[in-house]
Design an enzyme around this catalytic site. Structure first.
Site, PDB file in Angstrom:
ATOM      1  N   SER A   1      -4.161  -3.862  27.408  1.00  0.00           N
ATOM      2  CA  SER A   1      -4.653  -5.217  26.960  1.00  0.00           C
ATOM      3  C   SER A   1      -3.650  -6.398  27.736  1.00  0.00           C
ATOM      4  O   SER A   1      -4.158  -7.663  28.071  1.00  0.00           O
ATOM      5  CB  SER A   1      -4.262  -5.457  25.460  1.00  0.00           C
ATOM      6  OG  SER A   1      -4.970  -4.467  24.845  1.00  0.00           O
TER       7      SER A   1
ATOM      8  N   HIS B   1       0.475  -8.737  25.073  1.00  0.00           N
ATOM      9  CA  HIS B   1      -0.545  -9.702  25.378  1.00  0.00           C
ATOM     10  C   HIS B   1      -0.179 -11.128  25.907  1.00  0.00           C
ATOM     11  O   HIS B   1      -0.589 -11.506  26.984  1.00  0.00           O
ATOM     12  CB  HIS B   1      -1.327  -9.956  24.053  1.00  0.00           C
ATOM     13  CG  HIS B   1      -2.094  -8.672  23.532  1.00  0.00           C
ATOM     14  ND1 HIS B   1      -2.803  -8.888  22.356  1.00  0.00           N
ATOM     15  CD2 HIS B   1      -2.055  -7.497  23.888  1.00  0.00           C
ATOM     16  CE1 HIS B   1      -3.314  -7.760  22.212  1.00  0.00           C
ATOM     17  NE2 HIS B   1      -2.975  -6.953  23.101  1.00  0.00           N
TER      18      HIS B   1
END
Length: 428
Positions: A317, A372
């Site tokens: 991610s 992230h």
């Protein structure tokens, strides 16, 4: 959504009378906005009231954004003013909301911009009048007023809120020599590239997930084909304690290849397919590889910095957020139009929700928000730098050779990391 035609609400004609030899700046500004920003003359029927109080009305409507610009030419007629009040503008803007799109379930606002062009500085009376053209921060109608002084080249704006036609863009047009061409310099078209690296990356993620099933350690996790926490740690899951205290740096390279369950893998695979395909076609394989590495390391570094020793992070991610941020940064090289807008909106729809705590790292169902954000920051910075130094007339970005060299070194680090992970499994 097709852009409005001038037949819906035609651009107002300039007052009759003696015409200067050269076009006024208001006319030049309108032409530049059509050439550079993709505006069309005229507006939607619901905004026809704007035409009566403007010398030119332009609209940008692509199915996502809806921005209407009203230009008043006070060089030609100094007594001209934009006379509509805020309540009327709010009503007009809300009537045009169905022309804007939706991102992640949120309706995008309608932008109304008003630009008065004259040969002197903004007066106190005009400033107070234009200051009133504003609405609340969370209103779905965004108002933005500017006054352009063509004598000094200064541009005043009633708000610092970001607008499609920015104060800086208008200032650049009024201060720089006028361009004769009808459109901005064409961007050199990138050579056609098959998504070879993208496919290779997807295969690598699939093989890594297969390894999680074949070399499982301890009890399985919760979820579809979910490995347990012991398996993830044994195969390279990221832990600040293991990296910083035990020197297991190789986890920074292996953790992005691991996933918590099949759903986690499929979601990241979809994001990878979109972001990597766009970037591979635009910047090439070497820069795509470097962006992946930088984003993955940035995500891992921030994850270790903010999480405690007990947190184990896995998943691509962080790297994917960096790719999506880079897509937004370099997407300006795409031709103006629906294609560019669709790429930008897709990147935003994938990126924005992932920067709030809803995406899971799958190790104990915790949210690795830090990875992230770290990945997006790292990839975004590299993407912005690349967009800045990449000349429009060049089909390929600069620094391809050293980007390729760094990518090869990173690939070597991944291979070496696999051997370290195999060696470390003896203790599990």
């Amino acid at each position: 959504m097709s852009p409005p035609s001038s037949e819906q609400a035609p651009v107002a004609e300039a007052p009759m009378g003696e015409m200067p030899s050269a076009p006024s700046f208001a006319e030049y500004l309108a032409r530049r906005l059509m050439a550079d920003k993709g505006f069309e003359p005229g507006t939607h029927p619901e905004a026809a009231e704007l035409v009566d109080v403007s010398d030119a009305v332009l609209t940008y409507s692509d199915g996502y954004s809806c921005v209407i610009v009203c230009i008043v030419d006070r060089e030609r007629e100094p007594s001209r003013r934009f006379t509509l009040e805020t309540p009327v503008l709010e009503r007009v803007g809300k009537a045009c909301l169905h022309y804007s799109g939706t991102v992640s379930g949120t309706k995008l606002p309608v932008g109304l911009q008003f630009i008065e062009v004259g040969r002197g500085p903004v007066t106190l009376e005009d400033r107070e009048r234009l200051e009133r053209l504003r609405l609340g921060l969370f209103n779905k109608v965004h108002l933005h007023a500017m006054h352009v002084d063509t004598a000094s080249g200064e541009v005043w704006a009633n708000t610092w809120r970001r607008a499609m036609v920015s104060r800086g863009h208008v200032r650049g047009l009024v201060q720089q020599p006028r361009r004769v061409e009808e459109s901005e310099d064409e961007v050199a078209e990138a050579p056609e590239r098959a998504p070879v690296l993208t496919v290779a990356l997807l295969v690598s993620l699939a093989l890594a997930f297969a390894a999680e099933q074949l070399f499982a350690v301890g009890a399985p996790g919760t979820g579809l084909l979910a490995p347990g926490i012991e398996t993830l740690v044994a195969l390279g899951g990221l832990s600040s304690r293991l990296v910083l205290e035990h020197g297991q740096w190789w986890r920074l390279f292996l953790a992005p290849l691991l996933h918590g369950d099949l759903i986690h893998l499929l979601l990241n695979g979809f994001c990878l397919w979109f972001g990597a395909t766009v970037l591979e076609s635009m910047v090439g394989r070497t820069w795509l590889g470097l962006l992946l590495v930088v984003s993955a390391l940035g995500g891992g570094a921030l994850s270790m910095a903010l999480h405690g020793d007990s947190v184990v992070s896995v998943g691509a991610s962080g790297a994917l957020m960096g790719l999506l941020a880079a897509v937004l940064a370099v997407s300006r090289r795409l031709p103006t139009g629906q294609g560019r807008v669709e790429v930008q909106m897709m990147a935003m729809q994938l990126l924005v929700p992932s920067l709030i705590p809803i995406a899971m790292s799958r190790t104990g169902n915790a949210v690795d928000f830090a990875a992230h954000v770290g990945g997006a920051l790292a990839g975004g910075v590299v993407g912005l730098w690349l967009a800045r130094v990449w000349k429009r007339e060049h089909a390929t970005p600069p620094g391809t050779r050293w980007a390729g060299a760094l990518s090869v070194l990173a690939l070597g680090a991944v291979v070496v990391s696999v051997f370290f992970a195999v060696g470390s499994r003896e203790g599990w």
